[in-house]
Design a protein around this motif. Structure first.
Motif, PDB file in Angstrom:
ATOM      1  N   GLU A 248      11.810  -4.531 -10.611  1.00 50.99           N
ATOM      2  CA  GLU A 248      10.421  -4.842 -10.384  1.00 50.99           C
ATOM      3  C   GLU A 248      10.269  -5.693  -9.172  1.00 50.99           C
TER       4      GLU A 248
ATOM      5  N   ALA B  82       8.162  -7.376  -5.421  1.00 48.26           N
ATOM      6  CA  ALA B  82       7.001  -7.743  -4.700  1.00 48.26           C
ATOM      7  C   ALA B  82       6.562  -6.480  -3.837  1.00 48.26           C
ATOM      8  N   ASP B  83       5.300  -5.970  -3.742  1.00 48.78           N
ATOM      9  CA  ASP B  83       5.064  -4.953  -2.713  1.00 48.78           C
ATOM     10  C   ASP B  83       4.886  -5.649  -1.450  1.00 48.78           C
ATOM     11  N   THR B  84       5.856  -5.632  -0.605  1.00 46.64           N
ATOM     12  CA  THR B  84       5.813  -6.045   0.777  1.00 46.64           C
ATOM     13  C   THR B  84       6.250  -5.024   1.767  1.00 46.64           C
TER      14      THR B  84
ATOM     15  N   LYS C  26       1.111  -7.807  -6.080  1.00 48.59           N
ATOM     16  CA  LYS C  26       1.462  -6.654  -6.708  1.00 48.59           C
ATOM     17  C   LYS C  26       2.977  -6.353  -6.898  1.00 48.59           C
ATOM     18  N   LYS C  27       3.455  -5.471  -7.536  1.00 49.36           N
ATOM     19  CA  LYS C  27       4.733  -5.085  -8.000  1.00 49.36           C
ATOM     20  C   LYS C  27       4.939  -3.862  -7.751  1.00 49.36           C
ATOM     21  N   ILE C  28       6.140  -3.320  -7.464  1.00 53.46           N
ATOM     22  CA  ILE C  28       6.436  -1.761  -7.366  1.00 53.46           C
ATOM     23  C   ILE C  28       7.887  -1.632  -8.417  1.00 53.46           C
ATOM     24  N   LYS C  29       7.930  -0.827  -8.999  1.00 57.43           N
ATOM     25  CA  LYS C  29       9.000  -0.516 -10.038  1.00 57.43           C
ATOM     26  C   LYS C  29       9.923   0.610  -9.431  1.00 57.43           C
TER      27      LYS C  29
ATOM     28  N   GLY D 253       4.254   2.752  -8.645  1.00 60.05           N
ATOM     29  CA  GLY D 253       3.286   1.722  -8.251  1.00 60.05           C
ATOM     30  C   GLY D 253       3.116   0.567  -9.010  1.00 60.05           C
TER      31      GLY D 253
ATOM     32  N   ARG E 275       9.084  -1.942   1.150  1.00 64.93           N
ATOM     33  CA  ARG E 275       8.765  -0.589   1.446  1.00 64.93           C
ATOM     34  C   ARG E 275       9.567  -0.084   2.423  1.00 64.93           C
TER      35      ARG E 275
ATOM     36  N   CYS F 144      10.168   5.654  -7.240  1.00 63.00           N
ATOM     37  CA  CYS F 144       9.139   4.465  -6.908  1.00 63.00           C
ATOM     38  C   CYS F 144       8.046   4.756  -7.837  1.00 63.00           C
TER      39      CYS F 144
END
Length: 60
Positions: free
Chosen positions: A38, A40-42, A4-7, A60, A46, A58
């Motif tokens: 972008e 990684a959703d870690t 998963k990625k977060i922008k 999703g 976060r 942010c």
């Protein structure tokens, strides 16, 4: 681990902010206003976003 990625986008200037908050913004890879990355959703990312939430946007 999921992929998963977060922008994350810097929407407010770091001028006048704490030095540790500036370092966190740099650590996220943001260089200038309206710059997006972008990531990684870690939990680590976060936490960094949460620390400077008043400076970034942010998605999703």
């Amino acid at each position: 681990m999921s992929d998963k990625k977060i922008k994350v986008t810097l929407v407010k200037s770091v001028i006048g902010t704490k030095q540790s908050h500036r370092a966190t913004v740099r650590g996220l890879g943001l260089r200038r206003l309206n710059h997006s990355v972008e990531l990684a959703d870690t939990p680590e990312v976060r936490g960094m976003i949460n620390k400077v939430s008043y400076l970034v946007k942010c998605e999703g």
